[in-house]
Design a protein around this motif. Sequence first.
Motif, PDB file in Angstrom:
ATOM      1  N   HIS A  18       0.830  -1.210   0.000  1.00  0.00           N
ATOM      2  CA  HIS A  18       0.000   0.000   0.000  1.00  0.00           C
ATOM      3  C   HIS A  18       0.862   1.257   0.000  1.00  0.00           C
ATOM      4  N   GLN A  19       2.061   1.182   0.582  1.00  0.00           N
ATOM      5  CA  GLN A  19       2.951   2.338   0.569  1.00  0.00           C
ATOM      6  C   GLN A  19       3.469   2.588  -0.847  1.00  0.00           C
ATOM      7  N   LEU A  20       3.813   1.533  -1.557  1.00  0.00           N
ATOM      8  CA  LEU A  20       4.245   1.688  -2.943  1.00  0.00           C
ATOM      9  C   LEU A  20       3.118   2.235  -3.805  1.00  0.00           C
ATOM     10  N   ALA A  21       1.895   1.793  -3.554  1.00  0.00           N
ATOM     11  CA  ALA A  21       0.751   2.292  -4.316  1.00  0.00           C
ATOM     12  C   ALA A  21       0.576   3.800  -4.115  1.00  0.00           C
ATOM     13  N   GLU A  22       0.880   4.285  -2.924  1.00  0.00           N
ATOM     14  CA  GLU A  22       0.756   5.725  -2.662  1.00  0.00           C
ATOM     15  C   GLU A  22       1.736   6.533  -3.505  1.00  0.00           C
TER      16      GLU A  22
END
Length: 145
Positions: A18-22
């Motif tokens: 989810h951090q990479l998606a941000e």
Amino acid sequence: MSTDLPPTDRRTVDPRRHQLAEVMQLPADQPVTMLNLLRYRDVADYSAADDLAPEQPISGEQAYRRYGAAATPHIEKAGAEVVYHGECGPTVIGPADETWDSILLVRYPNPKAFLDMVTDPEYQSLSRHRTAALADSRLIATTTS
């Protein structure tokens, strides 16, 4: 300044999906500079990467240098560049117990270039040197305004 902590809390050294998606929510046509704050282990922890482990124990800083050497071709392939790498001094504003050994700034041409690099299986394998090296870290995406 490095420290011997319990086994690395991977939540503070490896990104979550989810951090990479941000990162992909950042403007697609603008450069992104990744701010790395790094705290090295006194002795690198290769327990999750036996195949990369050196014959003799090495410091976290030495393991991070191995990571840097292996990652450089991937950084170049992504069209990125190391803008700055230096040792950290005293914290002027911030928690007294939050200290860092070094800072690294890497500028990527866009968020996709960063994401493509860090999701490449070859890069993911070599990044285990980074995980072995670090007791703690922060990776913060920055953009210009």
